[in-house]
Scaffold this motif. Structure first.
Motif, PDB file in Angstrom:
ATOM      1  N   ASP A   1       0.784  -1.230   0.000  1.00 16.25           N
ATOM      2  CA  ASP A   1       0.000   0.000   0.000  1.00 16.25           C
ATOM      3  C   ASP A   1       0.817   1.282   0.000  1.00 16.25           C
ATOM      4  O   ASP A   1       0.260   2.363  -0.160  1.00 16.25           O
ATOM      5  CB  ASP A   1      -0.964   0.007   1.184  1.00 16.25           C
ATOM      6  N   LYS A   2       2.139   1.212   0.199  1.00 16.07           N
ATOM      7  CA  LYS A   2       2.951   2.426   0.194  1.00 16.07           C
ATOM      8  C   LYS A   2       4.433   2.095   0.096  1.00 16.07           C
ATOM      9  O   LYS A   2       4.839   0.952   0.242  1.00 16.07           O
ATOM     10  CB  LYS A   2       2.681   3.277   1.430  1.00 16.07           C
ATOM     11  N   THR A   3       5.218   3.136  -0.133  1.00 21.98           N
ATOM     12  CA  THR A   3       6.669   3.020  -0.174  1.00 21.98           C
ATOM     13  C   THR A   3       7.252   4.037   0.794  1.00 21.98           C
ATOM     14  O   THR A   3       6.826   5.189   0.814  1.00 21.98           O
ATOM     15  CB  THR A   3       7.202   3.294  -1.597  1.00 21.98           C
TER      16      THR A   3
END
Length: 123
Positions: A94-96
């Motif tokens: 869902d994210k970096t």
């Protein structure tokens, strides 16, 4: 000196791979008995001691991740102690996140172990 740098950098990359593999025992074994670990998203909340580090990694929610370590610099303080700094990029579904690790490592029985591993986030 190159041999020390190579061994330390290998341990830093090995830590990332064991973390992605959810190997709590393997990660904890990479620390000195009284070592500490602070994840980049909680740099002011270190976990101290090999057993507490193992429990920290074992008990956290599982997720699919890939940690990429880069731009590692190593300062050799003696033949038994180094300091290292690395950039870390963490890929999650869902994210970096992008951050840093600052390490102090000690040589124990021919193996470089983390005495301190403190992360911080940049992005």
């Amino acid at each position: 000196m190159m041999e020390i740098e190579w061994a330390v950098e290998r341990q830093i990359r090995r830590f990332a791979m064991l973390n992605d593999a959810h190997d709590a025992d393997g990660l904890a074994a990479m620390f000195t008995a009284d070592g500490s670990f602070a994840r980049p998203s909680e740099p002011d909340a270190p976990v101290a001691g090999r057993e507490a580090i193992c429990a920290f990694f074992r008990d956290r929610p599982r997720r699919v991740t890939r940690h990429v370590m880069a731009n590692t610099t190593i300062d050799i303080l003696s033949d038994r102690e180094v300091r290292a700094h690395s950039y870390v990029v963490l890929y999650m579904a869902d994210k970096t996140l992008i951050g840093d690790f600052h390490d102090r490592m000690e040589l124990h029985d021919g193996v470089w172990l983390f005495a301190e591993r403190c992360g911080s986030l940049t992005f």
